[in-house]
Design an enzyme around this catalytic site. Structure first.
Site, PDB file in Angstrom:
ATOM      1  N   ASN A 122       0.813  -1.226   0.000  1.00 21.92           N
ATOM      2  CA  ASN A 122       0.000   0.000   0.000  1.00 21.92           C
ATOM      3  C   ASN A 122       0.848   1.279   0.000  1.00 21.92           C
ATOM      4  OD1 ASN A 122      -2.561   1.648   0.829  1.00 21.92           O
ATOM      5  ND2 ASN A 122      -1.064   2.070   2.443  1.00 21.92           N
ATOM      6  N   TYR A 165       3.903   9.790 -10.578  1.00 25.28           N
ATOM      7  CA  TYR A 165       2.927   8.991  -9.828  1.00 25.28           C
ATOM      8  C   TYR A 165       2.205   8.021 -10.759  1.00 25.28           C
ATOM      9  CZ  TYR A 165      -1.025   7.712  -6.894  1.00 25.28           C
ATOM     10  OH  TYR A 165      -1.975   6.995  -6.187  1.00 25.28           O
ATOM     11  N   LYS A 188       2.723   3.901 -11.070  1.00 24.86           N
ATOM     12  CA  LYS A 188       1.627   2.974 -10.762  1.00 24.86           C
ATOM     13  C   LYS A 188       1.318   2.072 -11.970  1.00 24.86           C
ATOM     14  CE  LYS A 188       0.619   3.949  -6.466  1.00 24.86           C
ATOM     15  NZ  LYS A 188       0.587   2.931  -5.383  1.00 24.86           N
ATOM     16  N   THR A 192      -7.518  11.427   1.647  1.00 25.20           N
ATOM     17  CA  THR A 192      -6.336  11.131   2.477  1.00 25.20           C
ATOM     18  C   THR A 192      -5.326  12.259   2.270  1.00 25.20           C
ATOM     19  OG1 THR A 192      -5.138  10.001   0.707  1.00 25.20           O
ATOM     20  CG2 THR A 192      -6.619   8.629   2.036  1.00 25.20           C
TER      21      THR A 192
HETATM   22  N1  LIG Z   1      -6.061   8.559  -1.872  1.00 29.20           N
HETATM   23  C1  LIG Z   1      -6.444   8.264  -3.087  1.00 29.20           C
HETATM   24  O1  LIG Z   1      -7.327   8.927  -3.682  1.00 29.20           O
HETATM   25  C2  LIG Z   1      -5.815   7.104  -3.831  1.00 29.20           C
HETATM   26  C3  LIG Z   1      -6.375   6.758  -5.070  1.00 29.20           C
HETATM   27  C4  LIG Z   1      -5.829   5.688  -5.752  1.00 29.20           C
HETATM   28  C5  LIG Z   1      -4.794   4.973  -5.198  1.00 29.20           C
HETATM   29  N2  LIG Z   1      -4.267   5.328  -3.983  1.00 29.20           N
HETATM   30  C6  LIG Z   1      -3.155   4.516  -3.456  1.00 29.20           C
HETATM   31  O2  LIG Z   1      -3.503   4.044  -2.162  1.00 29.20           O
HETATM   32  C7  LIG Z   1      -2.325   3.868  -1.384  1.00 29.20           C
HETATM   33  C8  LIG Z   1      -2.474   4.577  -0.055  1.00 29.20           C
HETATM   34  O3  LIG Z   1      -2.587   5.952  -0.295  1.00 29.20           O
HETATM   35  P1  LIG Z   1      -3.269   6.974   0.698  1.00 29.20           P
HETATM   36  O4  LIG Z   1      -4.127   7.830  -0.104  1.00 29.20           O
HETATM   37  O5  LIG Z   1      -3.809   6.257   1.875  1.00 29.20           O
HETATM   38  O6  LIG Z   1      -1.971   7.835   1.117  1.00 29.20           O
HETATM   39  P2  LIG Z   1      -1.439   8.413   2.486  1.00 29.20           P
HETATM   40  O7  LIG Z   1      -2.543   8.717   3.428  1.00 29.20           O
HETATM   41  O8  LIG Z   1      -0.471   9.468   2.106  1.00 29.20           O
HETATM   42  O9  LIG Z   1      -0.636   7.164   3.088  1.00 29.20           O
HETATM   43  C9  LIG Z   1       0.527   6.685   2.476  1.00 29.20           C
HETATM   44  C10 LIG Z   1       1.213   5.745   3.433  1.00 29.20           C
HETATM   45  O10 LIG Z   1       2.409   5.261   2.805  1.00 29.20           O
HETATM   46  C11 LIG Z   1       3.476   5.444   3.708  1.00 29.20           C
HETATM   47  N3  LIG Z   1       4.759   5.548   3.008  1.00 29.20           N
HETATM   48  C12 LIG Z   1       5.112   6.412   2.028  1.00 29.20           C
HETATM   49  N4  LIG Z   1       6.383   6.185   1.661  1.00 29.20           N
HETATM   50  C13 LIG Z   1       6.830   5.153   2.417  1.00 29.20           C
HETATM   51  C14 LIG Z   1       8.055   4.462   2.504  1.00 29.20           C
HETATM   52  N5  LIG Z   1       9.095   4.786   1.740  1.00 29.20           N
HETATM   53  N6  LIG Z   1       8.164   3.416   3.381  1.00 29.20           N
HETATM   54  C15 LIG Z   1       7.126   3.085   4.167  1.00 29.20           C
HETATM   55  N7  LIG Z   1       5.936   3.727   4.139  1.00 29.20           N
HETATM   56  C16 LIG Z   1       5.800   4.743   3.285  1.00 29.20           C
HETATM   57  C17 LIG Z   1       3.126   6.711   4.475  1.00 29.20           C
HETATM   58  O11 LIG Z   1       3.910   6.815   5.648  1.00 29.20           O
HETATM   59  P3  LIG Z   1       4.098   8.237   6.420  1.00 29.20           P
HETATM   60  O12 LIG Z   1       2.849   8.462   7.224  1.00 29.20           O
HETATM   61  O13 LIG Z   1       5.311   7.995   7.249  1.00 29.20           O
HETATM   62  O14 LIG Z   1       4.294   9.284   5.363  1.00 29.20           O
HETATM   63  C18 LIG Z   1       1.657   6.422   4.743  1.00 29.20           C
HETATM   64  O15 LIG Z   1       1.530   5.507   5.796  1.00 29.20           O
HETATM   65  C19 LIG Z   1      -1.171   4.397  -2.241  1.00 29.20           C
HETATM   66  O16 LIG Z   1      -0.549   3.302  -2.886  1.00 29.20           O
HETATM   67  C20 LIG Z   1      -1.862   5.289  -3.252  1.00 29.20           C
HETATM   68  O17 LIG Z   1      -1.134   5.405  -4.435  1.00 29.20           O
HETATM   69  C21 LIG Z   1      -4.761   6.388  -3.303  1.00 29.20           C
END
Ligand SMILES: NC(=O)c1ccc[n+]([C@@H]2O[C@H](COP(=O)([O-])OP(=O)(O)OC[C@H]3O[C@@H](n4cnc5c(N)ncnc54)[C@H](OP(=O)(O)O)[C@@H]3O)[C@@H](O)[C@H]2O)c1
Length: 245
Positions: free
Chosen positions: A92, A169, A173, A204
């Site tokens: 994730n 990004y 992906k 998020t």
């Molecule tokens: N939000 C959306 O609309 C959306 C849509 C499509 C896909 N996604 C995908 O869903 C996933 C989760 O995204 P989210 O929206 O929940 O983002 P988020 O709230 O920013 O959370 C990202 C998480 O990844 C961790 N992270 C980032 N770099 C890291 C590293 N090098 N090592 C370990 N942990 C790391 C962050 O840790 P820290 O807290 O320490 O920064 C955080 O826990 C991602 O793969 C994203 O691409 C999100």
């Protein structure tokens, strides 16, 4: 599709201290899985694990910086020593760092950082955890993708995605999607299923808090993490079903 019973299953979610990762871990714990909260900041991981435990789930934090092979290897050793296997890996953790830039203005440093985390980090974690996943009777890997990574959707005439051009990004992906297919093909004989999830736009930190609740985005991830033996491998799914590559 049959859903596996989550009780007794061991699940690692990277980047589970917040956002969709946290909601995925929480939902898996609510179904009875033991969830390992992967967090690069252990204190944040511990807080998330405590929250899930306070709601009746079984959760513990694991320090894991996905770009650091030593941190990932230490996490794998710890999981191996304590549980002897891993049933579910949710890749994730990811970053999106280039808000508002056109591809022609790409910042190469940020591009490298995004590929390093989103692609290389995912491979580091997957390869380190595979020996443990092979010990499971039904290993499942879910790679977090996005609808933006669909080449079919972004290239379609009048695509609503055409105005979104975050080179690092989106293309990182798309690489995760490709890796999903390659791992699924390699692991098919083992019964380990590998799929990509599109959670949809979720509110998020990564999305500047626009979109549906992260718990809604986590649903498809949980579904793929608990796929029964007849479930697919090497596919790309959102809450409505298949997403075109
Ligand atoms: N939000 C959306 O609309 C959306 C849509 C499509 C896909 N996604 C995908 O869903 C996933 C989760 O995204 P989210 O929206 O929940 O983002 P988020 O709230 O920013 O959370 C990202 C998480 O990844 C961790 N992270 C980032 N770099 C890291 C590293 N090098 N090592 C370990 N942990 C790391 C962050 O840790 P820290 O807290 O320490 O920064 C955080 O826990 C991602 O793969 C994203 O691409 C999100």
């Amino acid at each position: 599709m049959d859903e596996l019973d989550a009780r007794g299953r061991i699940a690692l979610v990277t980047g589970a201290n917040k956002g969709i990762g946290y909601e995925t871990a929480k939902a898996l714990a609510a179904k009875g899985a033991t969830v390992l909260i992967g967090a690069r900041d252990l204190a944040a991981g511990l807080r998330a694990a405590d929250q899930i435990s306070a709601e009746g789930g079984t959760a513990e934090a694991v320090q894991i910086e996905i770009t650091d092979a030593a941190s990932v290897a230490a996490a794998a050793t710890r999981i191996g020593e304590k549980f002897g296997r891993l049933d579910i890996l949710v890749n994730n953790a990811a970053v999106s760092l280039e808000k508002g830039r056109e591809p022609s203005e790409a910042d190469i440093g940020l591009l490298r950082q995004m590929y390093d985390t989103n692609v290389v980090g995912t491979v580091i974690v997957t390869n380190a955890m595979l020996p443990l996943l092979r010990e499971s009777d039904a290993g499942r890997i879910v790679n977090m993708s996005t609808g933006l990574a669909s080449l079919s959707l972004t290239s379609a005439p009048n695509s609503p995605f055409a105005s979104i051009r975050h080179l690092g990004y989106i293309s990182s992906k798309a690489a995760v999607n490709s890796a999903t297919i390659l791992y699924a093909n390699e692991l098919r004989p083992t019964g380990i299923k590998v799929n990509a999830a599109n959670p949809g736009l979720c509110a998020t930190d990564l999305s500047a808090n626009k979109g549906q609740p992260a718990s809604d985005g986590a649903r498809v991830v949980v579904e793929l993490a608990l796929l029964g033996p007849d479930g697919p491998s090497g596919g790309f799914f959102d809450s409505k079903g298949k997403v075109p590559w």
